[in-house]
Design an enzyme around this catalytic site. Structure first.
Site, PDB file in Angstrom:
ATOM      1  N   CYS A  33      39.396  36.001  42.101  1.00  0.00           N
ATOM      2  CA  CYS A  33      38.234  35.581  42.890  1.00  0.00           C
ATOM      3  C   CYS A  33      38.072  36.544  44.063  1.00  0.00           C
ATOM      4  CB  CYS A  33      38.397  34.129  43.355  1.00  0.00           C
ATOM      5  SG  CYS A  33      36.871  33.467  44.053  1.00  0.00           S
ATOM      6  N   GLN A  83      33.927  40.917  42.793  1.00  0.00           N
ATOM      7  CA  GLN A  83      33.057  40.540  41.678  1.00  0.00           C
ATOM      8  C   GLN A  83      33.273  39.085  41.286  1.00  0.00           C
ATOM      9  OE1 GLN A  83      30.535  42.119  40.128  1.00  0.00           O
ATOM     10  NE2 GLN A  83      30.749  43.891  41.492  1.00  0.00           N
ATOM     11  N   SER A 136      41.886  34.503  47.644  1.00  0.00           N
ATOM     12  CA  SER A 136      41.206  34.173  46.387  1.00  0.00           C
ATOM     13  C   SER A 136      41.119  32.657  46.211  1.00  0.00           C
ATOM     14  CB  SER A 136      41.956  34.793  45.204  1.00  0.00           C
ATOM     15  OG  SER A 136      43.323  34.443  45.246  1.00  0.00           O
ATOM     16  N   HIS A 161      34.303  46.213  33.940  1.00  0.00           N
ATOM     17  CA  HIS A 161      34.520  47.670  33.901  1.00  0.00           C
ATOM     18  C   HIS A 161      35.506  47.894  32.762  1.00  0.00           C
ATOM     19  CE1 HIS A 161      34.935  51.777  35.172  1.00  0.00           C
ATOM     20  NE2 HIS A 161      36.142  51.656  35.679  1.00  0.00           N
ATOM     21  N   ASP A 203      30.444  55.236  35.210  1.00  0.00           N
ATOM     22  CA  ASP A 203      30.810  54.491  36.426  1.00  0.00           C
ATOM     23  C   ASP A 203      31.801  55.283  37.276  1.00  0.00           C
ATOM     24  OD1 ASP A 203      30.619  51.617  37.644  1.00  0.00           O
ATOM     25  OD2 ASP A 203      32.745  52.121  37.725  1.00  0.00           O
ATOM     26  N   SER A 259       8.813  65.351  58.024  1.00  0.00           N
ATOM     27  CA  SER A 259       7.651  66.211  58.296  1.00  0.00           C
ATOM     28  C   SER A 259       7.709  67.375  57.299  1.00  0.00           C
ATOM     29  CB  SER A 259       7.720  66.750  59.723  1.00  0.00           C
ATOM     30  OG  SER A 259       8.790  67.673  59.818  1.00  0.00           O
ATOM     31  N   GLU A 264      23.847  55.098  37.940  1.00  0.00           N
ATOM     32  CA  GLU A 264      25.113  55.479  38.581  1.00  0.00           C
ATOM     33  C   GLU A 264      24.939  56.551  39.652  1.00  0.00           C
ATOM     34  OE1 GLU A 264      27.799  54.035  38.576  1.00  0.00           O
ATOM     35  OE2 GLU A 264      27.751  52.787  36.787  1.00  0.00           O
TER      36      GLU A 264
HETATM   37  N1  LIG Z   1      34.233  45.812  43.490  1.00  0.00           N
HETATM   38  C1  LIG Z   1      33.085  45.890  42.874  1.00  0.00           C
HETATM   39  O1  LIG Z   1      32.058  45.685  43.487  1.00  0.00           O
HETATM   40  C2  LIG Z   1      33.001  46.211  41.434  1.00  0.00           C
HETATM   41  C3  LIG Z   1      34.061  45.991  40.612  1.00  0.00           C
HETATM   42  N2  LIG Z   1      33.912  46.143  39.273  1.00  0.00           N
HETATM   43  C4  LIG Z   1      35.028  45.829  38.410  1.00  0.00           C
HETATM   44  O2  LIG Z   1      35.276  44.431  38.522  1.00  0.00           O
HETATM   45  C5  LIG Z   1      36.673  44.165  38.360  1.00  0.00           C
HETATM   46  C6  LIG Z   1      37.197  43.406  39.569  1.00  0.00           C
HETATM   47  O3  LIG Z   1      37.167  44.283  40.668  1.00  0.00           O
HETATM   48  P1  LIG Z   1      37.084  43.737  42.164  1.00  0.00           P
HETATM   49  O4  LIG Z   1      36.149  42.597  42.216  1.00  0.00           O
HETATM   50  O5  LIG Z   1      36.857  44.926  43.023  1.00  0.00           O
HETATM   51  O6  LIG Z   1      38.555  43.230  42.352  1.00  0.00           O
HETATM   52  P2  LIG Z   1      39.246  42.670  43.679  1.00  0.00           P
HETATM   53  O7  LIG Z   1      40.200  43.674  44.182  1.00  0.00           O
HETATM   54  O8  LIG Z   1      38.232  42.187  44.645  1.00  0.00           O
HETATM   55  O9  LIG Z   1      40.047  41.456  43.018  1.00  0.00           O
HETATM   56  C7  LIG Z   1      40.868  40.688  43.723  1.00  0.00           C
HETATM   57  C8  LIG Z   1      41.216  39.457  42.887  1.00  0.00           C
HETATM   58  O10 LIG Z   1      42.095  39.813  41.835  1.00  0.00           O
HETATM   59  C9  LIG Z   1      43.265  39.004  41.925  1.00  0.00           C
HETATM   60  N3  LIG Z   1      44.471  39.724  41.528  1.00  0.00           N
HETATM   61  C10 LIG Z   1      44.996  40.818  42.104  1.00  0.00           C
HETATM   62  N4  LIG Z   1      46.103  41.187  41.462  1.00  0.00           N
HETATM   63  C11 LIG Z   1      46.285  40.298  40.466  1.00  0.00           C
HETATM   64  C12 LIG Z   1      47.257  40.141  39.467  1.00  0.00           C
HETATM   65  N5  LIG Z   1      48.275  40.970  39.345  1.00  0.00           N
HETATM   66  N6  LIG Z   1      47.133  39.105  38.635  1.00  0.00           N
HETATM   67  C13 LIG Z   1      46.103  38.266  38.747  1.00  0.00           C
HETATM   68  N7  LIG Z   1      45.151  38.344  39.667  1.00  0.00           N
HETATM   69  C14 LIG Z   1      45.245  39.365  40.516  1.00  0.00           C
HETATM   70  C15 LIG Z   1      43.343  38.627  43.388  1.00  0.00           C
HETATM   71  O11 LIG Z   1      44.052  37.407  43.452  1.00  0.00           O
HETATM   72  P3  LIG Z   1      45.330  37.154  44.381  1.00  0.00           P
HETATM   73  O12 LIG Z   1      44.815  36.341  45.508  1.00  0.00           O
HETATM   74  O13 LIG Z   1      46.259  36.455  43.488  1.00  0.00           O
HETATM   75  O14 LIG Z   1      45.837  38.496  44.841  1.00  0.00           O
HETATM   76  C16 LIG Z   1      41.872  38.437  43.741  1.00  0.00           C
HETATM   77  O15 LIG Z   1      41.394  37.203  43.327  1.00  0.00           O
HETATM   78  C17 LIG Z   1      37.334  45.516  38.157  1.00  0.00           C
HETATM   79  O16 LIG Z   1      37.422  45.745  36.784  1.00  0.00           O
HETATM   80  C18 LIG Z   1      36.345  46.487  38.794  1.00  0.00           C
HETATM   81  O17 LIG Z   1      36.417  47.799  38.285  1.00  0.00           O
HETATM   82  C19 LIG Z   1      32.724  46.472  38.686  1.00  0.00           C
HETATM   83  C20 LIG Z   1      31.628  46.712  39.455  1.00  0.00           C
HETATM   84  C21 LIG Z   1      31.718  46.694  40.887  1.00  0.00           C
HETATM   85  C1  LIG Z   2      30.391  52.210  43.139  1.00  0.00           C
HETATM   86  C2  LIG Z   2      31.670  51.569  42.895  1.00  0.00           C
HETATM   87  C3  LIG Z   2      31.760  50.581  41.770  1.00  0.00           C
HETATM   88  O1  LIG Z   2      31.670  51.220  40.518  1.00  0.00           O
HETATM   89  C4  LIG Z   2      30.599  49.653  41.899  1.00  0.00           C
HETATM   90  C5  LIG Z   2      30.455  48.824  43.092  1.00  0.00           C
HETATM   91  O2  LIG Z   2      29.717  49.685  41.068  1.00  0.00           O
HETATM   92  C6  LIG Z   2      33.112  49.917  41.886  1.00  0.00           C
HETATM   93  O3  LIG Z   2      33.957  50.186  41.032  1.00  0.00           O
HETATM   94  O4  LIG Z   2      33.318  49.186  42.860  1.00  0.00           O
HETATM   95 MG   LIG Z   3      30.060  50.686  39.370  1.00  0.00          MG
HETATM   96 MG   LIG Z   4      33.458  51.176  39.417  1.00  0.00          MG
END
Ligand SMILES: NC(=O)C1=CN([C@@H]2O[C@H](COP(=O)(O)OP(=O)(O)OC[C@H]3O[C@@H](n4cnc5c(N)ncnc54)[C@H](OP(=O)(O)O)[C@@H]3O)[C@@H](O)[C@H]2O)C=CC1
Ligand SMILES: CC[C@](O)(C(C)=O)C(=O)O
Ligand SMILES: [Mg+2]
Ligand SMILES: [Mg+2]
Length: 491
Positions: free
Chosen positions: A45, A48, A78, A132, A217, A278, A389
């Protein structure tokens, strides 16, 4: 396990990379129905996880969160995110066996261990989803044969996924079904319903492949979206300080400048962003951006090559194995930069002044968008995907810098994007050192050519306008933007 992309023949690689079909809105007439009444469990949580879950619940779907037992016991962020928003929260053992669809929204680094823990608990015939495809494409994870594997990847940070939905809109989204895991043929229907539930269908959905998503990406985030905005912020700020511009003014010009000038980009592409200057400033920005393109082209191409050939992913995975030593060191170093440490001054800057006094920033945006787009399309990525992208997502990332500078951008993006951003930034700053020596406050910090009284060279202006308007990113952009009529202004 191993790099899945590298196991494919050249022909198969090109086929996968070129998978990209802009979907018609009529294909979403069924809305969220394919997932209505299904149990959807989100693992993680964070950026994303929380924001997608909020949108999907508001769209009428049944959402709960499976978190690590420690996260629940220690009431980690989370857990607080999910429970304070009224979601049902439980351990993997409690929730995964009930799920029809499991969304893996944990950091990419954790995917192998998360999938290993979750997969044995998933019921027969359920669906596993990613936002992703790194785990499938770069790590070669193989998923149980009875499970469907889909991807719904919003082309923007999680915060903006929510903000756009609340504005009654959504963000462009790329969907895919892993061809090796679609045993019941239901993957596309579920991916479409999921994209509709996040609001993505209102902004434009590309039917793509895991491979095209991953390679485009990674390239966007490393170069124009995050890497160049970081490099540009640091270099432009340092230059203004060196030349005696007030630090508070310089800080504010950069922090809010990217958001303001890329708002022009969002509405009318590079053409409109440059038209906001401009005529003399536009010609100057064009010349600067041409020079920047020549200097940075080899770096953009290197990033594309490293991504395509698996060197980027193996390098990052080596850092994962080394307890993220590079990532954490680079993160700490970014926090120490003068730009990060200087608060924005309490000074009025009008919307037009951000353009007029930020000619170099406009030039950097043009150079970075065009280079990223060119490197992607040269490698077989389809123009619509490359547009999302590069040009499309730049304003969304710029919004995060406006909130709390580079710290906010790097916290909101994925760890994978953050790692790639620093990698690019550390290579780009020295590359631009000689270029920056020639830069003065006429192109950053003060208005360009307001009083120099020189006549505009009409022939040059016509040639500049033609070059800007005829770039392929402008062609595909005007088509894609026409499908985003509901966009609302931010500044
Ligand atoms: N950030 C973004 O805006 C974007 C992300 N993505 C993709 O979305 C996916 C999620 O990325 P993002 O939202 O940045 O992730 P975050 O770093 O924000 O995720 C954190 C969450 O993952 C949990 N977590 C961390 N480590 C573990 C583990 N070992 N086991 C289980 N849960 C765990 C954390 O829980 P806890 O409290 O337990 O640590 C927390 O809930 C990725 O694949 C990313 O590439 C795609 C587009 C954009
Ligand atoms: C631009 C970074 C990204 O791919 C996204 C927000 O789309 C990510 O991995 O966070
Ligand atoms: Mg992206
Ligand atoms: Mg990305």
């Amino acid at each position: 396990m191993g790099n899945y992309f590298n196991t494919l023949s050249l022909r198969d690689k090109l086929t996968q990379l070129s998978k990209c079909r802009f979907m018609d809105s009529s294909e979403f007439e069924d809305g969220v129905n394919a997932l209505k009444g299904k149990k959807i469990v989100i693992v993680g949580c964070g950026a994303q996880g929380l924001n997608q879950g909020l949108n999907m619940r508001d769209s009428g779907l049944d959402i709960s969160y499976a978190l690590r037992a420690e996260a629940i016991a220690e009431k980690r962020k989370s857990y607080v995110n999910a429970s304070e928003n009224g979601f049902n929260v439980g351990t993997y053992e409690e929730l995964i066996p009930t799920a029809d669809l499991v969304l893996n929204l944990t950091p990419d680094k954790q995917h192998t261990s998360v999938v290993k823990a979750v997969m044995p608990l998933m019921k027969k015939g359920a669906t596993l989803s990613y936002s992703h495809g790194f785990n499938i494409v770069e790590e070669g994870t193989q998923v149980r044969e009875d499970l469907t594997v889909i991807m719904v990847a919003p082309k923007c940070p999680g915060t903006e996924v929510r903000e756009e939905y609340k504005r009654g809109f959504g963000v462009p989204t790329l969907i895919a079904v892993h061809e090796e895991n679609d045993p019941e043929g239901k993957g596309w229907a579920q991916a479409k319903a999921y994209a509709a539930a996040t609001g993505g269908d209102r902004a434009g959905v590309l039917a793509s492949s895991f491979i095209a998503e991953v390679k485009s990406d990674l390239m966007g985030e490393q170069t124009i979206l995050c890497g160049l905005l970081q490099t540009g912020s640091i270099l432009c700020f340092d230059k203004m300080i060196e030349k005696g511009i007030d630090a508070g003014y310089a800080s504010k010009l950069i922090q809010y400048g990217w958001e303001t000038v890329t708002e022009g980009l969002k509405y009318g592409g590079i053409t409109n962003m440059m038209d906001r200057l401009s005529n003399p400033a536009k010609i100057k920005a064009f010349e600067l951006s041409e020079e920047l393109k020549d200097i940075m082209r080899p770096l953009f191409q290197k990033h594309m090559d490293d991504i395509m050939e698996g060197r980027f992913s193996s390098g990052m995975m080596a850092d994962w194995a080394n307890d993220d030593k590079d990532l954490l060191g680079w993160r700490a170093a970014t926090a120490e930069t003068a730009f990060e440490k200087t608060p924005a001054g309490n000074v009025e800057i009008s919307e037009q002044e951000y353009y007029d006094n930020g000619v170099l920033m406009v030039a950097m945006v043009r150079a970075g968008v065009e280079l990223a787009f060119e490197a992607m399309t040269d490698s077989g990525i389809i123009d619509a995907s490359a547009y999302y992208e590069s040009l499309h997502e730049t304003p969304l990332i710029a919004n995060t810098i406006a909130r709390r500078k580079l710290y906010e951008m790097n916290s909101v993006i994925s760890d994978t994007a953050e790692y790639g951003c620093y990698l690019f930034d550390h290579a780009c700053k020295p590359l631009l050192a000689d270029f920056m020596k020639k830069i003065d406050t006429d192109v950053i910090g003060k208005a360009y050519a307001k009083d120099n009284g020189k006549a505009v060279d009409n022939a040059k202006l016509i040639a500049v306008n033609k070059a800007l308007r005829e770039h392929p990113v402008e062609k595909v952009g005007s088509f894609l933007r026409a499908s985003m009529k509901a966009m609302k202004p931010i500044v």
